[in-house]
Structure formats: C-alpha cells, structure tokens
Design an enzyme around this catalytic site. Structure first.
Site, mmCIF file in Angstrom:
data_model
loop_
_atom_site.group_PDB
_atom_site.id
_atom_site.type_symbol
_atom_site.label_atom_id
_atom_site.label_comp_id
_atom_site.label_asym_id
_atom_site.label_seq_id
_atom_site.Cartn_x
_atom_site.Cartn_y
_atom_site.Cartn_z
ATOM 1 N N HIS A 1 0.856 -1.183 0.000
ATOM 2 C CA HIS A 1 0.000 0.000 0.000
ATOM 3 C C HIS A 1 0.897 1.239 0.000
ATOM 4 O O HIS A 1 1.920 1.265 0.677
ATOM 5 C CB HIS A 1 -0.902 0.022 1.225
ATOM 6 C CG HIS A 1 -1.880 -1.109 1.278
ATOM 7 N ND1 HIS A 1 -2.987 -1.159 0.469
ATOM 8 C CD2 HIS A 1 -1.899 -2.241 2.019
ATOM 9 C CE1 HIS A 1 -3.655 -2.267 0.722
ATOM 10 N NE2 HIS A 1 -3.017 -2.944 1.659
ATOM 11 N N CYS B 1 -1.894 5.765 -4.442
ATOM 12 C CA CYS B 1 -2.744 4.573 -4.551
ATOM 13 C C CYS B 1 -3.775 4.743 -5.661
ATOM 14 O O CYS B 1 -3.985 3.839 -6.477
ATOM 15 C CB CYS B 1 -3.430 4.289 -3.231
ATOM 16 S SG CYS B 1 -4.487 2.821 -3.278
#
Length: 108
Positions: free
Chosen positions: A21, A33
């Site tokens: 992430h 992201c």
C-alpha cells in the site's frame, strides 16, 4: 510502499505484480494509490475488453494489497498486449520518478 514488478521471459513481459500500500495519504485521499490503481485497472480492462484476451488475475487486498496478472502463453507475443503493458510500466515509472511520490512506489 507499493512494489511493482514486471516479469519477463525471453525479453517479453509475461506477468506483472503489485504488492503493498502506498500510504501516502489518508484512506480515500491517497493520490499514489489512486493513480496506481487507475493505471492498473485500466490496463487490465483494456486488454480484456478491447483485445479480448482473458488474463489470469490473482488479488488479495487484505493481505498487504496484492495483484498478479498473467498473460496467456498464446498472447504474450501479441504486440498490442505488450504495448498496453509497456504503457502501464511507463505510467508507474513516471509516478516513481516524481519527487513527491518516489517514497511510495518502487519498480523492479
């Protein structure tokens, strides 16, 4: 951090993986992201919908964010498939080179 990897055989990309992430912002406000997701989802959708190539997709969002996409052996030499994946690779490299984002993505 997102780790992107392009897997080659005989100088041709046969698969790609993304793991991790970015954590460059709060949930729902993470620009890295969002950019990586948009590029990746668009590439997979374009290959499947526009080129009619069925990809093998493995994903696990809970265990550290994982996506692996494999191209069928019969389509790895397809120049259009390779062009779309090269476009994904270029887009991810562009993000990784940006001073504000390079701490959130690596490409191997």
């Amino acid at each position: 951090m997102i780790h992107a990897k392009f897997i080659k055989k005989n100088k041709v990309i046969v698969a790609f993986e993304l793991q991790g992430h970015a954590e460059s912002g709060d949930f729902g406000h993470d620009l890295v992201c969002a950019a990586v997701s948009a590029l990746t989802i668009n590439t997979v959708n374009s290959i499947e919908k526009l080129l009619k190539v069925k990809l093998t997709v493995f994903e696990d969002q809970l265990a550290g964010g994982f996506l692996k996409v494999e191209i069928p052996v019969s389509k790895v030499s397809d120049s259009k498939v390779q062009l779309l994946i090269a476009s994904l690779q270029l887009g991810l490299q562009s993000i990784a080179k940006e001073e504000n984002y390079r701490d959130y993505i690596t490409i191997g």
